[in-house]
Scaffold this active site. Structure first.
Site, mmCIF file in Angstrom:
data_model
loop_
_atom_site.group_PDB
_atom_site.id
_atom_site.type_symbol
_atom_site.label_atom_id
_atom_site.label_comp_id
_atom_site.label_asym_id
_atom_site.label_seq_id
_atom_site.Cartn_x
_atom_site.Cartn_y
_atom_site.Cartn_z
ATOM 1 N N SER A 112 0.813 -1.217 0.000
ATOM 2 C CA SER A 112 0.000 0.000 0.000
ATOM 3 C C SER A 112 0.845 1.265 0.000
ATOM 4 C CB SER A 112 -0.934 0.004 1.214
ATOM 5 O OG SER A 112 -0.195 -0.160 2.416
ATOM 6 N N GLY A 114 4.353 1.123 -1.102
ATOM 7 C CA GLY A 114 5.385 1.007 -2.108
ATOM 8 C C GLY A 114 5.868 -0.428 -2.212
ATOM 9 N N PRO A 115 7.006 -0.659 -2.875
ATOM 10 C CA PRO A 115 7.498 -2.026 -3.077
ATOM 11 C C PRO A 115 7.901 -2.704 -1.772
ATOM 12 C CG PRO A 115 9.115 -0.406 -3.817
ATOM 13 C CD PRO A 115 7.869 0.349 -3.518
ATOM 14 N N ILE A 116 7.736 -4.034 -1.753
ATOM 15 C CA ILE A 116 8.118 -4.849 -0.601
ATOM 16 C C ILE A 116 9.180 -5.833 -1.061
ATOM 17 C CG2 ILE A 116 7.314 -6.489 1.151
ATOM 18 C CD1 ILE A 116 4.561 -5.245 0.945
ATOM 19 N N LYS A 135 9.562 -3.183 3.925
ATOM 20 C CA LYS A 135 8.512 -2.352 3.349
ATOM 21 C C LYS A 135 9.104 -0.970 3.101
ATOM 22 C CE LYS A 135 4.367 -4.589 5.157
ATOM 23 N NZ LYS A 135 3.031 -4.375 5.795
ATOM 24 N N ASP A 240 -9.872 -6.710 10.276
ATOM 25 C CA ASP A 240 -9.865 -7.518 9.051
ATOM 26 C C ASP A 240 -9.330 -8.912 9.368
ATOM 27 O OD1 ASP A 240 -10.120 -8.281 6.437
ATOM 28 O OD2 ASP A 240 -8.534 -6.987 5.647
#
Length: 402
Positions: A112, A114-116, A135, A240
């Protein structure tokens, strides 16, 4: 000695000639003391109840405000440097120098922010080399996104300190882009693991994983412990609870992940309707669907759905219904039937989680106690089996996942 009364207009005496004031005043004082003590005890109990009660989270529509850094000459071009310079000083103790990152970063996916990536690091506690998940922010992140990411770092330093929650290993904030380092969980996503148990007969890379009815209770208990920690220690909800947000090691150690909504509550005390709407309806408690105030017992409902996912090896909930058909069914007291080849006791636990009124659902302590009891009697030898065939190509549609 008897005190006699002077029968004057200013004195009231009883028939024995004793001044009524000598009797009434102590009685009044005594009653006043009892009332005062009662009030103090009542207020103390009330305060304790308010302290111990489940957190009430309101659903609100919120628009993100524009983050601006200005001075007398207008917009400041080095907003990133200003934000990093103003970051919480407590993050310093979590700082991992670049030289402690070993080897190259391996891309996993886009998150959410950026790149992981994954890579090996030298742990801050001196325990040696270990694999971590990185992250990071994307290159064109706004000032607000950077500020939010630093808040996320702070959130992890405060919250992610429990054995059933994915732990923070450290961060890098001295340069851009900043990184958040989390523990790497070897087995990956629980939902995908459950599907793998279906497809491969519990074989994973040549290693046999004995997924039994006792395993179900163990994983559920670990998740409940993590949720209990969020509630009792930090007065947060998860928001969630689902198999897709549980990570699992190859030894079936479960870790609670997917803390985005908990982070939102941590920052603002409320949950935005926009973000809450991203959770599929089939996992939601009735009060969530109706956008009413929610508590930890709303997570309890979702926990019951999670247990259903585990015992069915990753089947979508309410598989025979379209997502929009679920709520009217629930209003008419429909609940999912008992899964194939599973105990009445575990199904009763699920049904208890699915009580319409939140106050009638069990709290985490009660669920942990019950799962402990079930673990002692559950079969730990026979592999878990399911009766249905799962079409993974249709899973998202059946589950109502966008």
């Amino acid at each position: 000695m008897t005190v006699h009364c002077n029968f004057s207009a200013s004195n009231r005496c009883n028939v024995n000639g004793i001044n009524d004031g000598i009797i009434i005043i102590p009685v009044i004082l005594g009653l006043s003391s009892v009332v005062l003590i009662t009030i103090i005890v009542w207020k103390t109990c009330k305060m304790q109840q308010q302290k111990d009660r489940a957190p009430v989270i309101l659903l609100q529509d919120k628009s993100d405000s524009v983050y601006q850094w200005e001075n007398e000459n207008g917009f400041v071009s080095n907003a990133t440097e200003r934000i990093l310079a103003a970051k919480d000083p407590s993050l310093k103790q979590w700082e991992i120098p670049p030289e402690r990152v070993i080897g190259n970063l391996e891309y996993m996916q886009c998150g959410s922010y950026g790149p992981i990536y994954t890579a090996n690091i030298l742990a801050l506690d001196g325990s040696g080399e270990l694999k971590a998940v990185f992250k990071s922010l994307h290159d064109n992140a706004s000032a607000k996104e950077l500020s939010d990411f630093l808040d996320l770092l702070k959130f992890h330093t405060k919250i992610c300190n429990h054995e059933s929650i994915v732990k923070l290993l450290g961060c890098q904030t001295e340069r851009t882009p900043p990184y958040l380092f989390l523990e790497f969980v070897s087995g990956g996503n629980l939902l995908h693991c459950l599907w793998k148990f279906r497809e491969t007969g519990t074989q994973d890379g040549g290693t046999k994983l004995n997924f039994t009815k006792r395993s179900v209770c163990s994983i559920a208990k670990q998740v409940a412990c993590g949720l209990d920690y969020l509630t009792t220690e930090h007065h947060l909800i998860h928001g969630d609870v689902a198999a897709r947000n549980i990570l699992i090691h190859n030894d079936l150690t479960a870790k609670l992940a997917g803390l985005g909504l908990a982070f939102d509550v941590y920052k603002t005390g409320t949950l935005s309707s926009h973000k809450a709407a991203q959770v599929p309806i089939k996992w939601l408690a009735p009060e969530r669907i109706m956008k009413l105030p929610i508590t930890e017992r709303s997570d309890t409902w979702s926990f019951g759905i999670l247990v259903y996912e585990i015992v069915t090896l990753g089947s979508p909930p309410y598989p025979e219904f379209h997502p929009l058909e679920v709520f009217p069914k629930l209003q008419r007291n429909y609940r999912m039937p008992k899964p194939f080849n599973h105990s009445n006791a575990l199904y009763d636990l699920m049904r208890h989680c699915w009580q319409w009124k939140a106050k009638h659902r069990p709290n985490w302590s009660e669920l942990i106690t019950k799962l402990n009891s079930l673990m002692n009697t559950a079969d730990g030898a026979g592999l878990l089996q399911v009766a249905d065939n799962l079409d993974l190509s249709q899973y998202k549609q059946a589950a109502g996942i966008l």
